[in-house]
Design a protein around this motif. Structure first.
Motif, PDB file in Angstrom:
ATOM      1  N   LYS A  32      14.605  51.421  20.205  1.00 50.50           N
ATOM      2  CA  LYS A  32      14.858  51.035  18.811  1.00 50.50           C
ATOM      3  C   LYS A  32      15.961  49.978  18.733  1.00 50.50           C
ATOM      4  O   LYS A  32      15.863  49.013  17.963  1.00 50.50           O
ATOM      5  N   ALA A  35      14.545  46.531  19.908  1.00 49.67           N
ATOM      6  CA  ALA A  35      13.254  46.084  19.371  1.00 49.67           C
ATOM      7  C   ALA A  35      13.393  44.721  18.716  1.00 49.67           C
ATOM      8  O   ALA A  35      14.420  44.407  18.091  1.00 49.67           O
ATOM      9  N   ASP A  37      11.698  43.619  16.209  1.00 49.85           N
ATOM     10  CA  ASP A  37      11.623  43.752  14.758  1.00 49.85           C
ATOM     11  C   ASP A  37      11.506  45.226  14.404  1.00 49.85           C
ATOM     12  O   ASP A  37      11.445  46.089  15.284  1.00 49.85           O
ATOM     13  N   GLU A  38      11.481  45.536  13.102  1.00 52.87           N
ATOM     14  CA  GLU A  38      11.473  46.921  12.652  1.00 52.87           C
ATOM     15  C   GLU A  38      10.222  47.666  13.085  1.00 52.87           C
ATOM     16  O   GLU A  38      10.275  48.851  13.430  1.00 52.87           O
ATOM     17  N   ALA A  39       9.079  46.964  13.091  1.00 54.26           N
ATOM     18  CA  ALA A  39       7.821  47.608  13.462  1.00 54.26           C
ATOM     19  C   ALA A  39       7.858  48.101  14.909  1.00 54.26           C
ATOM     20  O   ALA A  39       7.420  49.217  15.211  1.00 54.26           O
ATOM     21  N   HIS A  40       8.385  47.265  15.824  1.00 55.73           N
ATOM     22  CA  HIS A  40       8.443  47.664  17.228  1.00 55.73           C
ATOM     23  C   HIS A  40       9.500  48.746  17.470  1.00 55.73           C
ATOM     24  O   HIS A  40       9.463  49.435  18.494  1.00 55.73           O
ATOM     25  N   GLY A  41      10.441  48.884  16.559  1.00 56.73           N
ATOM     26  CA  GLY A  41      11.461  49.919  16.689  1.00 56.73           C
ATOM     27  C   GLY A  41      11.085  51.233  16.043  1.00 56.73           C
ATOM     28  O   GLY A  41      11.814  52.216  16.161  1.00 56.73           O
ATOM     29  N   ASP A  42       9.932  51.268  15.362  1.00 58.37           N
ATOM     30  CA  ASP A  42       9.473  52.484  14.689  1.00 58.37           C
ATOM     31  C   ASP A  42       8.686  53.321  15.695  1.00 58.37           C
ATOM     32  O   ASP A  42       7.453  53.283  15.736  1.00 58.37           O
ATOM     33  N   GLN A  80      11.835  61.296  16.404  1.00 60.83           N
ATOM     34  CA  GLN A  80      12.000  59.870  16.147  1.00 60.83           C
ATOM     35  C   GLN A  80      13.492  59.549  16.016  1.00 60.83           C
ATOM     36  O   GLN A  80      14.295  60.419  15.656  1.00 60.83           O
ATOM     37  N   HIS A  83      17.214  56.473  10.888  1.00 63.15           N
ATOM     38  CA  HIS A  83      17.128  55.130  10.296  1.00 63.15           C
ATOM     39  C   HIS A  83      18.148  54.168  10.898  1.00 63.15           C
ATOM     40  O   HIS A  83      17.872  52.974  11.066  1.00 63.15           O
ATOM     41  N   HIS A  84      19.304  54.665  11.259  1.00 64.93           N
ATOM     42  CA  HIS A  84      20.355  53.808  11.800  1.00 64.93           C
ATOM     43  C   HIS A  84      20.279  53.670  13.323  1.00 64.93           C
ATOM     44  O   HIS A  84      21.047  52.895  13.908  1.00 64.93           O
ATOM     45  N   GLY A  85      19.376  54.424  13.967  1.00 67.76           N
ATOM     46  CA  GLY A  85      19.269  54.342  15.415  1.00 67.76           C
ATOM     47  C   GLY A  85      20.437  54.955  16.149  1.00 67.76           C
ATOM     48  O   GLY A  85      20.738  54.579  17.283  1.00 67.76           O
TER      49      GLY A  85
END
Length: 206
Positions: A32, A35, A37-42, A80, A83-85
């Motif tokens: 995450k 990543a 972008d956000e999609a690859h970090g989800d 998962q 949100h902040h990783g």
């Protein structure tokens, strides 16, 4: 490839179990954080998937069988990054009724010695499964958040299926094979879970 004789019913259970290679918490946080972008970090990790189901089939004619399958889906230990990783959240188990499938099998060839059989398979997976199962995580208002669409027991999509089945008998043995392609359509949350190609081979001894 063999269909049910006319007027005969068949019922029974079927169970599928898949054990996944799970990500460690540190690996998920690293993915995450790096990543593009956000999609690859989800990202998510699921330990295993269990699907007990019940089926029933009926021989309409000697060459045509119709059936139904009702599954119950369990995804164990969905995790998962938050949100902040900064930490990994354990969302719990996604459990509920899955999508019911209707299927048909039409035998278009069988040899005179009744050892070779070829059948066409067709079916439809209906959007009957649960799509609102909630995690153990609560939002700022204290309401438990819902699992993402790809972890829900149901897909909320109509997915047609098409395939072939073959049986070849020799002595007390039988060799059976089937191919099935499922065309996935858009379901809950505008999610497309992807098409699926299944191939199976079995050797039976009476």
């Amino acid at each position: 490839g063999v269909t049910l004789p006319q007027g005969m019913w068949a019922t029974g259970p079927r169970t599928q179990f898949i054990s996944f290679d799970s990500y460690s918490g540190s690996r998920m946080l690293d993915i995450k954080a790096n990543a593009e972008d956000e999609a690859h970090g989800d990202i998510h990790s699921v330990d295993s998937f269990l699907q007990p189901s019940a089926f029933a089939a009926y021989g309409v004619t000697d060459d045509l069988s119709l059936g139904i399958r009702v599954p119950y889906n369990i995804r164990f230990n969905v995790r998962q990054p938050d949100h902040h990783g900064e930490a990994v959240e354990n969302l719990g188990d996604a459990v509920g009724l899955g999508d019911i499938s209707l299927f048909g099998q039409y035998r278009f060839f069988h040899a005179n010695d009744n050892l070779t059989h070829l059948s066409l398979l067709a079916g439809i997976k209906m959007p009957t499964g649960e799509t609102t199962v909630r995690t153990r995580i609560r939002d700022p208002d204290g309401v438990r958040t819902a699992f993402e669409p790809h972890h829900q027991p149901g897909s909320d999509s109509w997915d047609p299926m098409l395939g072939l089945a073959a049986t070849q008998g020799f002595g007390p043995f039988s060799l059976d094979s089937s191919l099935m392609y499922t065309f996935s359509n858009q379901g809950a949350g505008h999610t497309d879970l992807g098409n699926v190609f299944n191939y199976n081979l079995a050797l039976s001894y009476a």
